[in-house]
Design an enzyme around this catalytic site. Structure first.
Site, PDB file in Angstrom:
ATOM      1  N   ASP A 127      49.037  15.479  16.638  1.00 19.03           N
ATOM      2  CA  ASP A 127      47.915  14.565  16.864  1.00 19.03           C
ATOM      3  C   ASP A 127      47.675  14.146  18.183  1.00 19.03           C
ATOM      4  O   ASP A 127      48.265  13.946  18.957  1.00 19.03           O
ATOM      5  CB  ASP A 127      48.301  13.479  15.740  1.00 19.03           C
ATOM      6  CG  ASP A 127      47.021  12.542  15.356  1.00 19.03           C
ATOM      7  OD1 ASP A 127      46.195  13.127  14.985  1.00 19.03           O
ATOM      8  OD2 ASP A 127      46.917  11.463  15.812  1.00 19.03           O
ATOM      9  N   GLU A 164      45.693  19.205  17.721  1.00 21.34           N
ATOM     10  CA  GLU A 164      44.532  18.753  17.143  1.00 21.34           C
ATOM     11  C   GLU A 164      43.540  18.089  18.341  1.00 21.34           C
ATOM     12  O   GLU A 164      43.576  16.777  18.245  1.00 21.34           O
ATOM     13  CB  GLU A 164      45.021  17.558  16.094  1.00 21.34           C
ATOM     14  CG  GLU A 164      43.948  17.033  15.239  1.00 21.34           C
ATOM     15  CD  GLU A 164      43.427  15.611  15.720  1.00 21.34           C
ATOM     16  OE1 GLU A 164      44.200  15.057  16.519  1.00 21.34           O
ATOM     17  OE2 GLU A 164      42.557  15.118  15.344  1.00 21.34           O
TER      18      GLU A 164
HETATM   19  C1  OTU Z   1      43.383  12.141  14.737  1.00 21.78           C
HETATM   20  O1  OTU Z   1      41.963  11.741  14.780  1.00 21.78           O
HETATM   21  C2  OTU Z   1      43.886  11.997  13.122  1.00 21.78           C
HETATM   22  O2  OTU Z   1      43.120  13.226  12.723  1.00 21.78           O
HETATM   23  C3  OTU Z   1      43.165  10.698  12.600  1.00 21.78           C
HETATM   24  O3  OTU Z   1      43.337  10.780  11.240  1.00 21.78           O
HETATM   25  C4  OTU Z   1      43.574   9.416  13.213  1.00 21.78           C
HETATM   26  O4  OTU Z   1      43.022   8.171  12.742  1.00 21.78           O
HETATM   27  C5  OTU Z   1      43.520   9.591  14.565  1.00 21.78           C
HETATM   28  O5  OTU Z   1      43.939  10.768  15.168  1.00 21.78           O
HETATM   29  C6  OTU Z   1      44.709   8.408  15.410  1.00 21.78           C
HETATM   30  O6  OTU Z   1      45.689   8.992  15.067  1.00 21.78           O
HETATM   31  O7  OTU Z   1      40.210  13.084  17.668  1.00 21.78           O
HETATM   32  O8  OTU Z   1      42.420  13.766  18.473  1.00 21.78           O
HETATM   33  O9  OTU Z   1      37.287  10.570  14.911  1.00 21.78           O
HETATM   34  O10 OTU Z   1      38.809  12.299  14.020  1.00 21.78           O
HETATM   35  O11 OTU Z   1      40.459  10.054  16.218  1.00 21.78           O
HETATM   36  C7  OTU Z   1      42.566  12.511  17.764  1.00 21.78           C
HETATM   37  C8  OTU Z   1      38.291   9.958  14.291  1.00 21.78           C
HETATM   38  C9  OTU Z   1      41.115  12.638  17.095  1.00 21.78           C
HETATM   39  C10 OTU Z   1      39.489  10.929  14.351  1.00 21.78           C
HETATM   40  C11 OTU Z   1      40.001  11.291  15.730  1.00 21.78           C
HETATM   41  C12 OTU Z   1      41.118  12.352  15.671  1.00 21.78           C
END
Ligand code: OTU
Length: 648
Positions: free
Chosen positions: A282, A324
């Site tokens: 993430d 991600e």
């Molecule tokens: C990621 O999110 C997760 O997929 C989100 O669910 C979390 O809220 C976030 O991290 C924090 O852990 O770009 O690479 O626009 O799509 O923050 C981090 C909001 C991310 C999320 C974005 C994404």
């Protein structure tokens, strides 16, 4: 390159290893092969540290213990996967991403739902974050308070291992998350930092006053400007400012501190040794912070990811890494690795720009913005792949570049405003129902929340009991899914989309969710509804069976395997996106009409790329087509598509 000192160091660390079997020999070979690169990358980031030698030794020991602790069954599976080479690049793999509690209640119950997933054709399961997270400040599990303990609402580690066992028997692969960038502010490290423990304060980015935070803020963006403006949060307990790029209860880890890296690498290995096949990293783009930068996509972040990849290759090679990185096309490509590390950083990336560009084309009926991004996206290195998708648990960010919008003749600012109005349902005549997420009053930016069915118009059509619009929205749903299934990569469905769940506002009555409208498209599954998949004529049945059929078509076509074997067709029609997926033995012509009118594609378009088919079989419609003259046309119905194999 032989390095006596380094290889002796590795040998000494392994010297007392309890295992001396084939698996061990393969491990030793991988260790020696990667040791110099691991040393070089670790030195690149932490070489100035006065304790470098001790830290490096601790890193090598971490790798060694990861292998020593790896269950024999997983070691053998590693070897099987290594023999396949890029085991994860297969047209037979298809995933679903789901919240355990909202889909089945608990991990243990999920075992009983595997047959539902297998019926659809799913064999990769992304379980949304499973580890301990404060229920009142969880961010859907992305605020982790214990990386090693399964959150009790889902069950126990034993439950997960039993599920993983069952999945292994069913030849299903497990994917889950490591939240590499931050912890919950209730994590043990954060609690100790709050109590004044300097060692743990240095696990985070903490400052006595606003001097540094204000300096950082000059160049950093805001992720959640409405509910968590800025990137720093005051911590009264220790009277410091903590960097919190995401929610104020998510504290960014400090990777300038080598202890943090080694601790989190050990967590990566912990997940690998549970049996995770694909680890979703993430927010990798955010892990390295430097003053005067956006603190995203920095070279050091890539170096750390390459280091993780090299270490995983040594100790737990059967686990693939998914980055991600929801970034713009030109930035995202860097997460596949560059220079000496091409295809040695992330094995997978989310094809987020492609997903957003599909929604762009669906709103305008114009595929030119999508096509303008392809030159960049086609540069994916061989041996890596995409996660392709139409929706996920997150928002849709319009993460493609202005020049791509302008290439289609649109004004970038106006176009982005249109997209927000269209998908939030504000635009006159829009069939969509969605919500603006994280609206930024300073920039006017916003992302989009909403389920596949609601954004495609099914919610509004059902509200108005309009059978034509219901039919049209289901066609849009299947066309969008088909595009993501055949574009190349591992398709990842979002749970509920296979049945056509529309937005749900129940989250508004839950304080810990009400501020985050992404929950509108994260349904609690009603199994009475899902059982309608077998009731002919229902929307659930039409969407489920259509999705299932598409996945079964995909599994029969080796040309769909993501071997960097995609050629875009000039369809000579801006409403139609079309490409060939090809091997020497098989050529599949895929055409998608993103407009609400019939689209005409000259048969000439089929001949331009040297395959010149005379006869085609459409696996979707079950019909044969003779390729016509250059002045004749294939007519594609509104929101229709074709998956046509060259027969001769
Ligand atoms: C990621 O999110 C997760 O997929 C989100 O669910 C979390 O809220 C976030 O991290 C924090 O852990 O770009 O690479 O626009 O799509 O923050 C981090 C909001 C991310 C999320 C974005 C994404």
């Amino acid at each position: 390159m032989y390095d006596f000192k380094l290889h002796s160091q590795v040998g000494n660390i392994l010297g007392n290893s309890s295992l001396k079997d084939d698996n061990y020999n393969s491990f030793y070979t991988r260790f020696i092969a990667n040791a110099s690169c691991i040393d070089n990358l670790f030195k690149e980031i932490y070489g100035e540290n006065k304790n470098y030698n001790d830290l490096f030794k601790k890193l090598l020991q971490t790798i060694h213990w990861a292998f020593e602790n790896r269950p024999q069954q997983l070691k053998e599976r590693d070897i099987e996967k290594l023999k396949k080479e890029h085991w994860f690049i297969s047209n037979e793999l298809c995933g679903m991403s789901l919240y355990v509690d909202r889909f089945a209640g608990t991990i243990s119950n999920l075992k009983e739902k595997l047959s539902y997933l297998e019926d659809l054709g799913i064999n990769v399961l992304h379980l949304m974050p499973l580890f301990k997270s404060p229920p009142e400040a969880s961010d859907g599990g992305y605020a982790v308070s214990d990386f090693r303990k399964i959150d009790k609402q889902f069950g126990t580690l034993e439950d997960l291992q039993q599920l993983q066992e069952k999945m292994l028997q069913e030849s299903m692969y497990l994917m889950t998350d490591i939240v590499l960038n931050h912890t919950s502010d209730q994590h043990e490290w954060a609690t100790k930092a709050k109590a004044g423990d300097k060692k743990y304060q240095d696990f985070f980015n903490m400052y006595d006053d606003r001097t540094m935070p204000d300096e950082f803020e000059k160049t950093m963006k805001e992720i959640f400007p409405e509910v968590a403006p800025g990137n720093f949060t005051w911590v009264e307990e220790c009277k410091k400012w903590a960097m919190t790029v995401f929610h104020n209860y998510q504290w960014d880890l400090n990777y300038h501190n080598p202890e943090v890296f080694i601790e989190m690498l050990d967590t990566v290995f912990f997940y690998a040794n549970i049996g995770v096949d694909i680890l979703r990293i993430d927010a990798p783009a955010f892990i390295w912070k430097e003053l005067g930068t956006t603190c995203t996509n920095l070279p050091q972040a890539h170096t750390l990811l390459q280091l993780i990849k090299l270490c995983v290759e040594v100790a737990t090679p059967g686990m693939a890494l998914l980055g991600e990185a929801i970034q713009r096309p030109r930035q995202i490509m860097g997460y596949f690795g560059n220079g000496n590390f091409v295809a040695r950083e992330c094995d997978f990336l989310y094809k987020a720009p492609q997903m957003a560009l599909q929604w762009d084309a669906l709103a305008t009926g114009d595929t030119r913005v999508m096509l303008a991004a392809q030159e960049v996206l086609l540069q994916k290195p061989f041996g890596t792949s995409w996660i392709t998708y139409t929706r996920c648990h997150d928002d849709i960010g319009l993460g493609y570049d202005d020049d791509m919008i302008e290439a289609a003749g649109y004004n970038a600012y106006a176009h982005r405003q249109f997209m927000k109005d269209y998908y939030s349902g504000k635009y006159e005549g829009s069939p969509s129902r969605g919500g603006l997420f994280s609206f930024n009053a300073k920039t006017g930016d916003a992302r989009i929340s909403g389920s596949l069915a609601s954004l495609a118009g099914l919610e509004k059509a059902m509200e108005e009991n309009d059978s034509n619009q219901i039919e049209l929205s289901m066609r849009k749903i299947l066309m969008m899914q088909a595009f993501s299934f055949f574009i190349g990569g591992l398709p990842m469905l979002f749970y509920g989309d296979e049945i056509g769940y529309i937005n749900n506002e129940a989250y508004l009555s839950e304080p810990e969710k009400s501020y985050d409208n992404r929950w509108m498209h994260r349904p609690i599954i009603d199994w009475k509804k899902n059982q309608l998949k077998d009731e002919i004529g229902t929307t659930e049945n039409q969407i489920f069976t259509g999705t299932k059929k598409l996945l079964s078509i995909r599994k029969k076509m080796t040309a769909i395997e993501d071997r960097s074997n995609l050629t875009w067709i000039t369809s000579h029609n801006i409403h139609v996106a079309s490409f060939i997926r090809h091997t020497d033995e098989q050529q599949i012509f895929c055409l998608f009409n993103f407009s609400n009118k019939e689209a005409f594609v000259t048969w000439y378009a089929f001949k331009e790329n040297g395959y010149a088919p005379q006869k085609l079989y459409d696996h979707w419609t079950g019909k044969y087509y003779n390729v016509g003259n250059d002045d004749e046309y294939l007519i594609i119905e509104s929101y229709g598509f074709h998956v046509m194999e060259k027969i001769k």
